[in-house]
Scaffold this active site. Structure first.
Site, PDB file in Angstrom:
ATOM      1  N   GLY A   1       0.837  -1.212   0.000  1.00 45.72           N
ATOM      2  CA  GLY A   1       0.000   0.000   0.000  1.00 45.72           C
ATOM      3  C   GLY A   1       0.863   1.250   0.000  1.00 45.72           C
TER       4      GLY A   1
ATOM      5  NE  ARG B   1      -1.296  -4.994  -1.221  1.00 54.55           N
ATOM      6  CZ  ARG B   1      -1.900  -3.806  -1.045  1.00 54.55           C
ATOM      7  NH1 ARG B   1      -2.640  -3.289  -1.986  1.00 54.55           N
ATOM      8  NH2 ARG B   1      -1.749  -3.149   0.072  1.00 54.55           N
TER       9      ARG B   1
ATOM     10  CG  ASP C   1       2.022  -6.079   8.278  1.00 52.25           C
ATOM     11  OD1 ASP C   1       1.567  -5.576   7.230  1.00 52.25           O
ATOM     12  OD2 ASP C   1       1.314  -6.652   9.127  1.00 52.25           O
TER      13      ASP C   1
ATOM     14  CB  THR D   1       1.952   1.343   6.466  1.00 49.93           C
ATOM     15  OG1 THR D   1       0.583   1.203   6.854  1.00 49.93           O
ATOM     16  CG2 THR D   1       2.796   1.122   7.707  1.00 49.93           C
TER      17      THR D   1
ATOM     18  CG  ASP E   1      -3.391   0.983   7.772  1.00 48.04           C
ATOM     19  OD1 ASP E   1      -4.229   1.895   7.671  1.00 48.04           O
ATOM     20  OD2 ASP E   1      -3.354   0.003   7.010  1.00 48.04           O
TER      21      ASP E   1
ATOM     22  CG  ASP F   1      -0.405  -1.835  10.266  1.00 47.39           C
ATOM     23  OD1 ASP F   1       0.620  -1.248   9.894  1.00 47.39           O
ATOM     24  OD2 ASP F   1      -1.064  -2.581   9.520  1.00 47.39           O
TER      25      ASP F   1
ATOM     26  NE  ARG G   1      -7.851  -3.738   4.015  1.00 47.72           N
ATOM     27  CZ  ARG G   1      -7.668  -3.630   2.723  1.00 47.72           C
ATOM     28  NH1 ARG G   1      -8.523  -4.120   1.896  1.00 47.72           N
ATOM     29  NH2 ARG G   1      -6.616  -3.029   2.220  1.00 47.72           N
TER      30      ARG G   1
END
Ligand code: ADP
Length: 327
Positions: free
Chosen positions: A15, A76, A107, A130, A132, A134, A176
């Site tokens: 992403g 991807r 990740d 990223t 996120d 995360d 997500r």
């Protein structure tokens, strides 16, 4: 014994996030400063598998620090998931003489780097790119600050119209598996409720609050929802609330991909520049299979496995603050 790195490839993978360009610039210029030849691997691991690899000079990364997206593009790669694909990728790196890699991504990209470096003799350094936030082992990731600021700007605007009409708005932000964008943007905009995947939603409590507000004809209420929370996003939350309080006017706004784009914030540019510089230092010092993180404003080198095995936890402190400030 240290193997001297002479040629380094840099890629952006998975992403995209704002600040990736600033990071590529820092990696390339720090490498060149140390007399290392620098290569850009296009479209993440896809470019490695397909030999889409270009030589980069200082000028190649001029005028990109302020741009969102990534000039190296990202993707991807299904082929990289297979041993055959990774073997092909290795062959292409060898062909160019590349003996060090910097992977900017999330990740998933780190998992790819970890597997690749366990199979072949190429040291890999990860940089957390990223929106996120995360990844365990770093307080911030490149792109998070920009994404949150984009969400805050949008939610502030929604509050204006919500106030004018006395309406309930349910706003969905990205995340997500991680609720950090929802948490930070929700706190920063004074949202009445924040729904995140890491915490069970007490929907009965929210329904109770809304029923009380309906009774008082004071309905301004913003609910910020991470896309991965247990109901399955803003539309589902709205449907549930409508089912329980049918007279309520509910509006849904899904912020979507605007959160990925735009000029990176100053904080993301600084983080990207700092991390990019340290990635090259790592390779020169003979480190491998680590990612560069920032903890308490200090640079940390964390084994890639840790980022893969653990998720960043949402702090109890923030959750408590949300509860107190939203009442
Ligand atoms: P992100 O880095 O944003 O988390 P993805 O999870 O899509 O994004 O991962 C990016 C790419 O990393 C994947 O398309 C794939 O090529 C590679 N990758 C992810 N997991 C693995 C794995 N287990 N083995 C090899 N490559 C992987």
């Amino acid at each position: 014994m240290k193997n001297k790195v002479t040629k380094i490839g840099v890629l952006t993978s998975g992403g995209d996030s704002p600040g990736m360009n600033a990071c590529v610039r820092a990696v390339v210029r720090t490498g060149l400063y140390n007399n290392i030849e620098m290569f850009g691997i296009m479209r993440g691991y896809t470019g490695m598998v397909e030999d889409d690899i270009v030589k980069l000079e200082s000028r190649s990364v001029a005028n990109i620090i302020q741009r969102g997206g990534t000039v190296l593009k990202t993707s991807r790669s299904k082929e990289f998931l297979t041993p055959e694909g990774r073997k092909k990728a290795y062959g292409n790196l060898k062909k160019h003489g590349i003996n060090g890699l910097v992977i900017i991504g999330g990740d998933g990209s780190f998992r790819g780097a970890q597997i690749f470096s366990s199979e072949f003799d190429i040291p890999c350094i990860g940089l957390p790119g990223t929106i996120d936030k995360d990844i365990a082992g770093t307080d911030f990731t490149i792109g998070f600050d920009t994404a949150v600021n984009t969400a805050v700007e949008a939610i502030d605007k929604i509050r204006d119209t919500a106030e004018a009409h006395d309406r309930l708005f349910i706003i969905e932000v990205m995340g997500r598996d991680a609720g950090y964008i929802a948490l930070h943007s929700g706190i920063a905009t004074g949202a009445e409720n924040i729904l995140i995947p890491e915490k069970k939603t007490d929907i009965e409590n929210i329904i109770g609050q809304l029923a009380e507000k309906e009774r008082r004809h004071k309905l301004v209420n913003l609910i910020v929802v991470a896309e991965g929370e247990e109901f399955g996003g803003a539309d589902e939350v709205a449907k549930y609330i409508k089912g329980r309080l049918p007279l309520l006017e509910v509006r849904v706004c899904i912020l979507g991909h605007i959160q990925r784009g735009g000029a990176p914030s100053c904080m993301d540019r600084l983080l990207a520049s700092r991390m990019g510089y340290h990635a090259i230092e790592c390779l020169i010092d003979g480190r491998h299979n680590v990612f560069v993180g920032v903890v308490n404003n200090k640079i940390n080198y964390i084994p890639l496995d840790e980022a893969i095995k653990k998720k960043q936890k949402v702090s109890e402190e923030w959750l408590k603050i949300v509860k107190i400030l939203a009442t």
